[in-house]
Design a protein around this motif. Structure first.
Motif, PDB file in Angstrom:
ATOM      1  N   VAL A  18     -58.424 -10.130 -10.445  1.00  0.00           N
ATOM      2  CA  VAL A  18     -57.787 -10.388 -11.742  1.00  0.00           C
ATOM      3  C   VAL A  18     -57.020 -11.711 -11.751  1.00  0.00           C
ATOM      4  O   VAL A  18     -56.600 -12.177 -12.799  1.00  0.00           O
ATOM      5  CB  VAL A  18     -56.854  -9.229 -12.162  1.00  0.00           C
ATOM      6  N   GLY A  19     -56.841 -12.311 -10.575  1.00  0.00           N
ATOM      7  CA  GLY A  19     -56.137 -13.576 -10.496  1.00  0.00           C
ATOM      8  C   GLY A  19     -56.421 -14.306  -9.203  1.00  0.00           C
ATOM      9  O   GLY A  19     -56.895 -13.713  -8.231  1.00  0.00           O
ATOM     10  N   ILE A  20     -56.134 -15.595  -9.210  1.00  0.00           N
ATOM     11  CA  ILE A  20     -56.317 -16.451  -8.038  1.00  0.00           C
ATOM     12  C   ILE A  20     -55.084 -17.331  -7.927  1.00  0.00           C
ATOM     13  O   ILE A  20     -54.644 -17.911  -8.917  1.00  0.00           O
ATOM     14  CB  ILE A  20     -57.574 -17.339  -8.175  1.00  0.00           C
ATOM     15  N   LYS A  21     -54.522 -17.410  -6.708  1.00  0.00           N
ATOM     16  CA  LYS A  21     -53.368 -18.277  -6.462  1.00  0.00           C
ATOM     17  C   LYS A  21     -53.732 -19.240  -5.329  1.00  0.00           C
ATOM     18  O   LYS A  21     -54.364 -18.852  -4.355  1.00  0.00           O
ATOM     19  CB  LYS A  21     -52.149 -17.445  -6.052  1.00  0.00           C
ATOM     20  N   ARG A  22     -53.291 -20.485  -5.482  1.00  0.00           N
ATOM     21  CA  ARG A  22     -53.587 -21.478  -4.442  1.00  0.00           C
ATOM     22  C   ARG A  22     -52.460 -22.481  -4.328  1.00  0.00           C
ATOM     23  O   ARG A  22     -51.715 -22.725  -5.290  1.00  0.00           O
ATOM     24  CB  ARG A  22     -54.896 -22.201  -4.761  1.00  0.00           C
ATOM     25  N   GLU A  38     -52.029 -21.128 -10.295  1.00  0.00           N
ATOM     26  CA  GLU A  38     -52.405 -19.743 -10.560  1.00  0.00           C
ATOM     27  C   GLU A  38     -53.388 -19.667 -11.722  1.00  0.00           C
ATOM     28  O   GLU A  38     -53.268 -20.420 -12.686  1.00  0.00           O
ATOM     29  CB  GLU A  38     -51.175 -18.891 -10.875  1.00  0.00           C
ATOM     30  N   PHE A  39     -54.346 -18.774 -11.590  1.00  0.00           N
ATOM     31  CA  PHE A  39     -55.380 -18.578 -12.602  1.00  0.00           C
ATOM     32  C   PHE A  39     -55.522 -17.096 -12.889  1.00  0.00           C
ATOM     33  O   PHE A  39     -55.421 -16.276 -11.982  1.00  0.00           O
ATOM     34  CB  PHE A  39     -56.748 -19.071 -12.095  1.00  0.00           C
ATOM     35  N   THR A  40     -55.797 -16.751 -14.127  1.00  0.00           N
ATOM     36  CA  THR A  40     -56.210 -15.406 -14.472  1.00  0.00           C
ATOM     37  C   THR A  40     -57.726 -15.441 -14.619  1.00  0.00           C
ATOM     38  O   THR A  40     -58.283 -16.445 -15.087  1.00  0.00           O
ATOM     39  CB  THR A  40     -55.552 -14.890 -15.764  1.00  0.00           C
ATOM     40  N   THR A  41     -58.398 -14.391 -14.204  1.00  0.00           N
ATOM     41  CA  THR A  41     -59.851 -14.372 -14.304  1.00  0.00           C
ATOM     42  C   THR A  41     -60.329 -13.754 -15.609  1.00  0.00           C
ATOM     43  O   THR A  41     -61.533 -13.714 -15.860  1.00  0.00           O
ATOM     44  CB  THR A  41     -60.471 -13.609 -13.115  1.00  0.00           C
ATOM     45  N   LYS A  42     -59.405 -13.315 -16.455  1.00  0.00           N
ATOM     46  CA  LYS A  42     -59.793 -12.721 -17.732  1.00  0.00           C
ATOM     47  C   LYS A  42     -60.516 -13.774 -18.574  1.00  0.00           C
ATOM     48  O   LYS A  42     -59.976 -14.840 -18.863  1.00  0.00           O
ATOM     49  CB  LYS A  42     -58.564 -12.201 -18.483  1.00  0.00           C
ATOM     50  N   GLY A  43     -61.757 -13.476 -18.939  1.00  0.00           N
ATOM     51  CA  GLY A  43     -62.565 -14.397 -19.724  1.00  0.00           C
ATOM     52  C   GLY A  43     -63.191 -15.526 -18.924  1.00  0.00           C
ATOM     53  O   GLY A  43     -63.904 -16.354 -19.480  1.00  0.00           O
ATOM     54  N   MET A  44     -62.933 -15.575 -17.613  1.00  0.00           N
ATOM     55  CA  MET A  44     -63.462 -16.644 -16.768  1.00  0.00           C
ATOM     56  C   MET A  44     -64.890 -16.300 -16.330  1.00  0.00           C
ATOM     57  O   MET A  44     -65.171 -15.164 -15.973  1.00  0.00           O
ATOM     58  CB  MET A  44     -62.566 -16.815 -15.532  1.00  0.00           C
ATOM     59  N   LYS A  45     -65.770 -17.281 -16.357  1.00  0.00           N
ATOM     60  CA  LYS A  45     -67.131 -17.078 -15.870  1.00  0.00           C
ATOM     61  C   LYS A  45     -67.113 -17.020 -14.340  1.00  0.00           C
ATOM     62  O   LYS A  45     -66.258 -17.632 -13.697  1.00  0.00           O
ATOM     63  CB  LYS A  45     -68.047 -18.202 -16.339  1.00  0.00           C
ATOM     64  N   GLY A  58     -60.834 -22.123   6.578  1.00  0.00           N
ATOM     65  CA  GLY A  58     -59.483 -22.219   7.111  1.00  0.00           C
ATOM     66  C   GLY A  58     -58.423 -22.523   6.070  1.00  0.00           C
ATOM     67  O   GLY A  58     -57.234 -22.396   6.335  1.00  0.00           O
ATOM     68  N   VAL A  59     -58.840 -22.938   4.865  1.00  0.00           N
ATOM     69  CA  VAL A  59     -57.887 -23.269   3.805  1.00  0.00           C
ATOM     70  C   VAL A  59     -57.430 -21.959   3.143  1.00  0.00           C
ATOM     71  O   VAL A  59     -58.252 -21.152   2.724  1.00  0.00           O
ATOM     72  CB  VAL A  59     -58.517 -24.213   2.761  1.00  0.00           C
ATOM     73  N   PRO A  60     -56.118 -21.734   3.043  1.00  0.00           N
ATOM     74  CA  PRO A  60     -55.628 -20.471   2.475  1.00  0.00           C
ATOM     75  C   PRO A  60     -55.782 -20.374   0.957  1.00  0.00           C
ATOM     76  O   PRO A  60     -55.773 -21.383   0.248  1.00  0.00           O
ATOM     77  CB  PRO A  60     -54.144 -20.458   2.860  1.00  0.00           C
ATOM     78  N   ILE A  61     -55.925 -19.149   0.510  1.00  0.00           N
ATOM     79  CA  ILE A  61     -55.993 -18.818  -0.914  1.00  0.00           C
ATOM     80  C   ILE A  61     -55.544 -17.365  -1.055  1.00  0.00           C
ATOM     81  O   ILE A  61     -55.635 -16.595  -0.098  1.00  0.00           O
ATOM     82  CB  ILE A  61     -57.419 -19.031  -1.479  1.00  0.00           C
ATOM     83  N   THR A  62     -55.041 -17.014  -2.219  1.00  0.00           N
ATOM     84  CA  THR A  62     -54.621 -15.634  -2.459  1.00  0.00           C
ATOM     85  C   THR A  62     -55.396 -15.084  -3.642  1.00  0.00           C
ATOM     86  O   THR A  62     -55.444 -15.707  -4.704  1.00  0.00           O
ATOM     87  CB  THR A  62     -53.109 -15.564  -2.754  1.00  0.00           C
ATOM     88  N   LEU A  63     -56.028 -13.925  -3.438  1.00  0.00           N
ATOM     89  CA  LEU A  63     -56.722 -13.250  -4.515  1.00  0.00           C
ATOM     90  C   LEU A  63     -55.844 -12.108  -5.011  1.00  0.00           C
ATOM     91  O   LEU A  63     -55.284 -11.361  -4.208  1.00  0.00           O
ATOM     92  CB  LEU A  63     -58.071 -12.709  -4.043  1.00  0.00           C
ATOM     93  N   VAL A  64     -55.709 -11.997  -6.318  1.00  0.00           N
ATOM     94  CA  VAL A  64     -54.950 -10.909  -6.930  1.00  0.00           C
ATOM     95  C   VAL A  64     -55.971  -9.844  -7.311  1.00  0.00           C
ATOM     96  O   VAL A  64     -56.876 -10.104  -8.113  1.00  0.00           O
ATOM     97  CB  VAL A  64     -54.160 -11.390  -8.163  1.00  0.00           C
ATOM     98  N   ILE A  65     -55.859  -8.678  -6.690  1.00  0.00           N
ATOM     99  CA  ILE A  65     -56.858  -7.626  -6.804  1.00  0.00           C
ATOM    100  C   ILE A  65     -56.303  -6.414  -7.526  1.00  0.00           C
ATOM    101  O   ILE A  65     -55.180  -5.978  -7.251  1.00  0.00           O
ATOM    102  CB  ILE A  65     -57.343  -7.201  -5.393  1.00  0.00           C
ATOM    103  N   LYS A  66     -57.114  -5.864  -8.419  1.00  0.00           N
ATOM    104  CA  LYS A  66     -56.761  -4.604  -9.079  1.00  0.00           C
ATOM    105  C   LYS A  66     -57.665  -3.516  -8.507  1.00  0.00           C
ATOM    106  O   LYS A  66     -58.892  -3.628  -8.559  1.00  0.00           O
ATOM    107  CB  LYS A  66     -56.950  -4.703 -10.590  1.00  0.00           C
ATOM    108  N   ARG A  67     -57.031  -2.492  -7.942  1.00  0.00           N
ATOM    109  CA  ARG A  67     -57.743  -1.341  -7.402  1.00  0.00           C
ATOM    110  C   ARG A  67     -57.145  -0.110  -8.061  1.00  0.00           C
ATOM    111  O   ARG A  67     -55.953   0.138  -7.923  1.00  0.00           O
ATOM    112  CB  ARG A  67     -57.591  -1.263  -5.881  1.00  0.00           C
TER     113      ARG A  67
END
Length: 89
Positions: A18-22, A38-45, A58-67
């Motif tokens: 549902v989101g991406i943080k970098r 920060e990005f929301t994936t709502k409506g994102m292709k 090796g480059v860090p990234i954070t995924l925001v996950i809905k479970r």
């Protein structure tokens, strides 16, 4: 995919990104003040999300996950994903 950075971070099949943080671009370079962190994936292709998520290993990234109904951050480091191929005769 078994062995992938997402798998190692605990992301499961059926989880929804549902989101991406970098903090850096896909090559690991610091972001400029004009670049979003920060990005929301709502409506994102899917292709747009992949452009943000994929990058130099090796480059860090954070995924925001809905479970289910829970939303949680999963920090991980980008890496190579090997997909096993099955050969038939």
């Amino acid at each position: 995919i078994k062995g992938s950075p997402a798998y190692k971070a605990g992301i499961q099949a059926g989880d929804l990104i549902v989101g991406i943080k970098r903090d850096s671009d896909p090559d690991g370079n610091p972001l400029t003040s004009e670049q979003p962190t920060e990005f929301t994936t709502k409506g994102m292709k899917t292709e747009q999300a992949l452009d943000i998520i994929l990058g130099k290993p090796g480059v860090p990234i954070t995924l925001v996950i809905k479970r289910d109904e829970e939303v949680k951050d999963y920090p991980l480091k980008r890496g190579r994903v090997s997909v096993e191929t099955v050969f038939g005769t």
